[in-house]
Enzyme design. Structure first.
Site, PDB file in Angstrom:
ATOM      1  N   THR A  50       0.815  -1.217   0.000  1.00  0.00           N
ATOM      2  CA  THR A  50       0.000   0.000   0.000  1.00  0.00           C
ATOM      3  C   THR A  50       0.848   1.267   0.000  1.00  0.00           C
ATOM      4  OG1 THR A  50      -1.746  -1.141   1.186  1.00  0.00           O
ATOM      5  CG2 THR A  50      -1.775   1.243   1.317  1.00  0.00           C
TER       6      THR A  50
ATOM      7  N   GLN B 174      -3.548 -20.605  19.087  1.00  0.00           N
ATOM      8  CA  GLN B 174      -4.316 -19.564  18.396  1.00  0.00           C
ATOM      9  C   GLN B 174      -4.267 -18.239  19.156  1.00  0.00           C
ATOM     10  OE1 GLN B 174      -8.306 -21.075  17.642  1.00  0.00           O
ATOM     11  NE2 GLN B 174      -7.492 -22.988  16.840  1.00  0.00           N
ATOM     12  N   CYS B 175      -3.864 -18.288  20.442  1.00  0.00           N
ATOM     13  CA  CYS B 175      -3.786 -17.060  21.256  1.00  0.00           C
ATOM     14  C   CYS B 175      -2.583 -16.217  20.828  1.00  0.00           C
ATOM     15  CB  CYS B 175      -3.551 -17.392  22.723  1.00  0.00           C
ATOM     16  SG  CYS B 175      -4.962 -18.010  23.575  1.00  0.00           S
TER      17      CYS B 175
END
Ligand code: ASP
Length: 353
Positions: free
Chosen positions: A26, A288-289
């Site tokens: 970007t 996943q934490c």
């Protein structure tokens, strides 16, 4: 896929010589005729950055011949970037990589494992809004990244490691995650403190920054991409679970578990894991934490994983785990990958040993 040199002359006597690598993202995007964001040339970016010439720095600039959205990043791009840094290492004091935010944490992680024995900074940065936009964060991110990449104390680099500078914070690259796509604070490192905070002054946390190596820089470039990430969710079926584990030719699986490394105790989970591990597939437990660590055996829901032969990923991010695994498998094969995956190689995990 190629690199091209871009001319960037600066004014005055330089206090440091930096290498900038522009990959796209970007930072340097513009709207096409349909209003969709696409990357543009680095030469056009410089028109929006006149101050860069007056920072007291000399630059070598290389750009991807065709700048890309970082969703298209592949290991071949990491090889291109790492080889360039390796070849140009002695000629420069620091390295700044302009990169899209989407996969920046993967690239930073990969580079941290590919470039061993760093004694100079490799700083990745980008932007949430293109430099052409009045409210863009691109200018501040790049100028401060250049400042950090050139910072020295007693003749030595202040931050001799791969890091991400974004929104006034410097984070360890292989501890970082993209956590935000609309606000400016795109990155976080839940398991490691910021290496620096930039305000009126840049305050470095010297206790968190890696020590420079006095060994010669080493380059590793071989990746084995025959890996999978299997994210658990309540409701995951045996069919989906088995389909991933039994992919033909698979060398390793990152099992994204709950909390401190927990998984359902259903017999097909443990049996499926045990069977692939016995076939030589490496299974790594990553949580996943975004904060905390895997502690297999803390709960009954992770005790059987240890027995099945699942390895602990400790507090590694998935980004660090997958790039480290692909590189270890590519460079050394399964046996060494198994021995080293749980070891701290580049500051990516907190060793519990
Ligand atoms: N899609 C863009 C990229 O990663 C997002 C960004 O740069 O912020 O290249």
């Amino acid at each position: 896929m190629n690199l091209k040199r871009v001319d960037l002359k600066s004014n005055g006597v330089p206090r440091a010589h930096l290498l900038i690598i522009y990959t796209g993202g970007t930072f340097g995007m513009t709207h096409d005729k349909d209003g969709v964001l696409i990357p543009f040339d680095f030469a056009s970016i410089l028109e929006h950055l006149p101050t860069v010439r007056n920072l007291g720095l000399a630059f070598s600039v290389f750009s991807f011949e065709n700048p890309i959205d970082s969703s298209n990043i592949q290991p071949e791009h990491w090889q291109l970037i790492a080889r360039l840094i390796y070849e140009q290492y002695d000629l420069h004091d620091g390295f700044v990589i302009l990169h899209g935010t989407d996969t920046m944490a993967y690239t930073a992680s990969a580079l941290s494992f590919m470039l061993e024995n760093l004694s100079k900074p490799v700083v990745l940065t980008g932007a949430q809004l293109p430099i052409t936009e009045p409210r863009s964060d691109a200018r501040e991110n790049l100028i401060t990244a250049l400042e950090i990449a050139s910072a020295k104390q007693n003749g030595k680099a202040v931050v001799p490691e791969v890091c991400i500078y974004f929104d006034y914070e410097l984070l360890r690259g292989n501890r970082s995650k993209k956590v935000e796509s609309m606000q400016f604070d795109a990155f976080d490192s839940g398991n490691y403190p910021a290496l620096a905070k930039a305000g009126v002054k840049i305050n470095y946390d010297f206790t968190a920054i890696r020590k420079p190596s006095n060994q010669p820089l080493k380059l590793y470039t071989r990746f084995d991409t025959r890996v999978a990430i299997l994210k658990l969710f309540p409701g995951i079926s045996e069919e989906v679970f088995q389909a991933v584990l039994n992919i033909n030719g698979l060398r390793a699986v990152i099992l994204e578990t709950y909390g401190s490394g927990n998984a359902p105790t259903a017999s097909w989970v443990i049996t499926g894991l045990r069977q692939v591990i016995q076939r030589g597939v490496l299974v790594l437990n990553v949580s996943q934490c975004p904060g905390g660590t895997v502690l297999q055996g803390r709960y009954a829901t992770s005790r059987d994983l240890v027995k099945a032969g699942v390895l602990s990923g400790a507090d590694m991010t998935t980004e660090a785990a997958v790039t480290k695994l692909m590189l270890l498998l590519g460079e050394y094969g399964e046996k060494v990958a198994r021995e080293r995956i749980g070891k701290d190689l580049a500051g990516e995990l907190t060793s519990l040993e």
